[in-house]
Design an enzyme around this catalytic site. Structure first.
Site, PDB file in Angstrom:
ATOM      1  CG  ASP A  30     -27.463  -3.710  -8.975  1.00  0.00           C
ATOM      2  OD1 ASP A  30     -27.901  -5.137  -9.127  1.00  0.00           O
ATOM      3  OD2 ASP A  30     -29.157  -3.691  -9.097  1.00  0.00           O
ATOM      4  CE  LYS A  35     -26.636  -5.610  -4.894  1.00  0.00           C
ATOM      5  NZ  LYS A  35     -27.570  -6.641  -6.291  1.00  0.00           N
ATOM      6  CG  LEU A 151     -19.987 -18.311  -9.432  1.00  0.00           C
ATOM      7  CD1 LEU A 151     -21.032 -17.902  -8.437  1.00  0.00           C
ATOM      8  CD2 LEU A 151     -19.758 -17.207  -9.482  1.00  0.00           C
ATOM      9  CG  PHE A 247     -21.837 -32.158  -3.452  1.00  0.00           C
ATOM     10  CD1 PHE A 247     -20.448 -30.869  -4.005  1.00  0.00           C
ATOM     11  CD2 PHE A 247     -22.671 -31.726  -3.649  1.00  0.00           C
ATOM     12  CE1 PHE A 247     -20.256 -30.105  -3.615  1.00  0.00           C
ATOM     13  CE2 PHE A 247     -22.383 -29.748  -3.378  1.00  0.00           C
ATOM     14  CZ  PHE A 247     -21.599 -29.164  -3.315  1.00  0.00           C
ATOM     15  CB  CYS A 258     -27.838 -23.471  -6.497  1.00  0.00           C
ATOM     16  SG  CYS A 258     -27.510 -20.928  -6.541  1.00  0.00           S
ATOM     17  CE  LYS A 261     -32.434 -19.706  -8.922  1.00  0.00           C
ATOM     18  NZ  LYS A 261     -32.121 -19.966  -9.913  1.00  0.00           N
ATOM     19  NE  ARG A 325     -30.408 -16.069  -1.682  1.00  0.00           N
ATOM     20  CZ  ARG A 325     -29.257 -15.385  -3.076  1.00  0.00           C
ATOM     21  NH1 ARG A 325     -30.651 -15.229  -4.129  1.00  0.00           N
ATOM     22  NH2 ARG A 325     -28.411 -15.016  -3.123  1.00  0.00           N
TER      23      ARG A 325
END
Ligand code: UGA
Length: 433
Positions: A30, A35, A151, A247, A258, A261, A325
């Protein structure tokens, strides 16, 4: 197998740690030194149940570094797991993916497989391979494979170790065999496709789930008008195995890093080919509107929120994560603040992230009781278990005016009958005090 992973977000770090759990030597790369220091000390930079335990358990096989050169050199497989954030026009920003591809090309000295795990538009793997091949030392054989991830935040470790499927996009048999060998101890069916199909599986899956949620939300909105109950309706639908019972939860819209976007990115991609994805366009629109459902309902009770005491339960886009988000709270809270509301907010793990955006004008509470105390209306944005445990009497006893607007259908409406609490939810009939 020696493996390097570029990017230590949800995708990269969870993949790396799970590969180490199955005996591989993994180096996580990274650019963020802070981090890296955290991870070296066994601390996960993201909230994900079970992840830290596996980081500690497999620490002998896990390295963390900012030195991509040493990490990529000598690795048999290099994963690209960096972010592909949304650009202003809705398309995916691929600059981080291409940057890693250039770095790989620049330093690699042996043949290796490059695996694109980031969610990328169809055709990106081809470009990554061309970019690497055009810049790599002569004579090296670098193959690029698509391997999307499926995931979910909050269950990421389980979803990776016991994946619903592992999709490998490559037309090169040797590459397919290397990746099958790498994943041989994972408890999941493996599907080999061409690269573009693998890229499409990811978008088609996420967009289908987003579509399913928007469809249910539209039916829920209609249920309110015609006197039906969305919970009963979806229960009835779910018995049909062709529809499935997952769902189908109505609410104030999907959020997260996700679905919003990926729906926009696929819509943009289709437009690029002069084609309109009408269903996806509708799913996006329905979701945007759905986020305002509770505010619209609230206007029945208060024309203006000037000096109205508001309780907010839940800030994150779903339970089990501290991620904000595209969370509905981010759309609703500014509107309430603008309108003069005095807000008290509670979330078990999302407050620190929320404070980075709204430090003033909100009172953050450690517990639900303090949040509800003396308030005039309560908004529920996330279905945390602590919220689900509440009883109508809690709202009645703690609030000044017990009006509850539940954006996640945490309770049965029947519980509120004769409770002296006004209760409104999504797709079900309101119960008035
Ligand atoms: C989603 C997908 O579920 C994963 O399969 C995928 O791998 C991942 O995106 C990704 O592309 O990385 P995630 O964003 O973690 O996972 O969260 P979900 O559990 O799918 O929930 C997304 C949103 O949909 C949440 O805001 C949730 O509240 C909402 N939702 C979900 C509903 O409104 N109703 C439902 O029935 C289910």
């Amino acid at each position: 197998m020696k493996i390097a992973i570029a990017g230590t977000g949800y995708v990269g770090l969870v993949t790396g740690v799970c590969l180490a759990e199955h005996g591989h030597e993994v180096t996580c790369v990274d650019v963020d030194e802070e981090k890296i220091r955290l991870m070296e000390s066994g601390v996960s930079p993201i909230y994900e149940p079970g992840l830290e335990e596996l980081m500690v358990k497999n620490k002998a096989r896990l390295k963390y570094t900012t030195d991509y050169k040493s990490a990529y050199r000598g690795s048999q497989v290099i994963f690209i797991g960096v972010g592909t954030p949304e650009k202003k026009d809705g398309s995916a920003n691929l600059s981080y993916v291409y940057r890693v591809a250039e770095q790989i090309a620049e330093i690699i000295e042996y043949d290796c497989v490059v695996v694109v795990k980031s969610t990328v538009p169809i055709g990106t793997n081809d470009k990554v391979e061309s970019l690497i091949r055009a810049n790599v030392k002569e004579g090296l054989q670098i193959n690029v494979a698509s391997n999307p991830e499926f995931l979910s935040q909050g269950t990421a470790v389980k979803d990776t170790l016991h994946a619903s499927r592992i999709v490998i996009g490559t037309e090169n048999e040797i590459t397919a065999n290397i990746l099958k060998e790498m994943y041989k101890d994972f408890d999941a069916p493996i599907l080999i496709t061409n690269r573009r199909s693998a890229e499409m599986v990811k978008y088609a899956s996420n967009d289908f789930l987003a579509l399913k949620i928007s469809y249910v939300n539209e039916i829920a909105n209609l249920c309110e008008m015609v006197g039906a109950d969305i919970d009963d309706v979806t229960e009835g639908m779910g018995f049909d195995s062709r529809i499935g019972n997952k769902f189908l939860n109505a609410g104030i819209g999907y959020g997260g890093s996700c679905f919003p976007k990926d729906t926009k990115a696929l819509h943009w991609l289709a437009n690029f080919y002069d084609h309109e994805l009408k269903t996806i366009k509708a799913a996006i629109e329905v979701n945007e509107n759905q986020k305002f459902k509770l505010i619209k309902k609230a206007k029945k009770y208060y024309e203006s929120f000037e000096n109205i005491n508001v309780a907010v339960l839940g800030l994150t886009f779903k339970p089990g994560t501290d991620d904000l988000r595209e969370a509905p709270s981010l759309v609703n809270i500014p509107l309430l603040l603008e309108d003069g509301a005095k807000i008290k907010a509670w979330d078990p793990i999302g407050i620190n992230n929320f404070k980075k955006m709204y430090i003033d004008n909100i009172t953050y509470c450690d517990n639900i009781e303090d949040t509800l105390a003396d308030t005039d209306i309560c908004f529920i944005f996330t279905e945390w278990e602590e919220v689900r445990q509440l009883k109508p009497t809690d709202f009645k006893n703690l609030m000044r005016k017990p009006i509850v607007l539940d954006g996640r259908n945490c309770f049965k409406t029947s519980e509120f009958i004769c409770s002296n609490v006004t209760y409104e939810s999504i797709g079900r009939q309101a119960v008035y005090k």
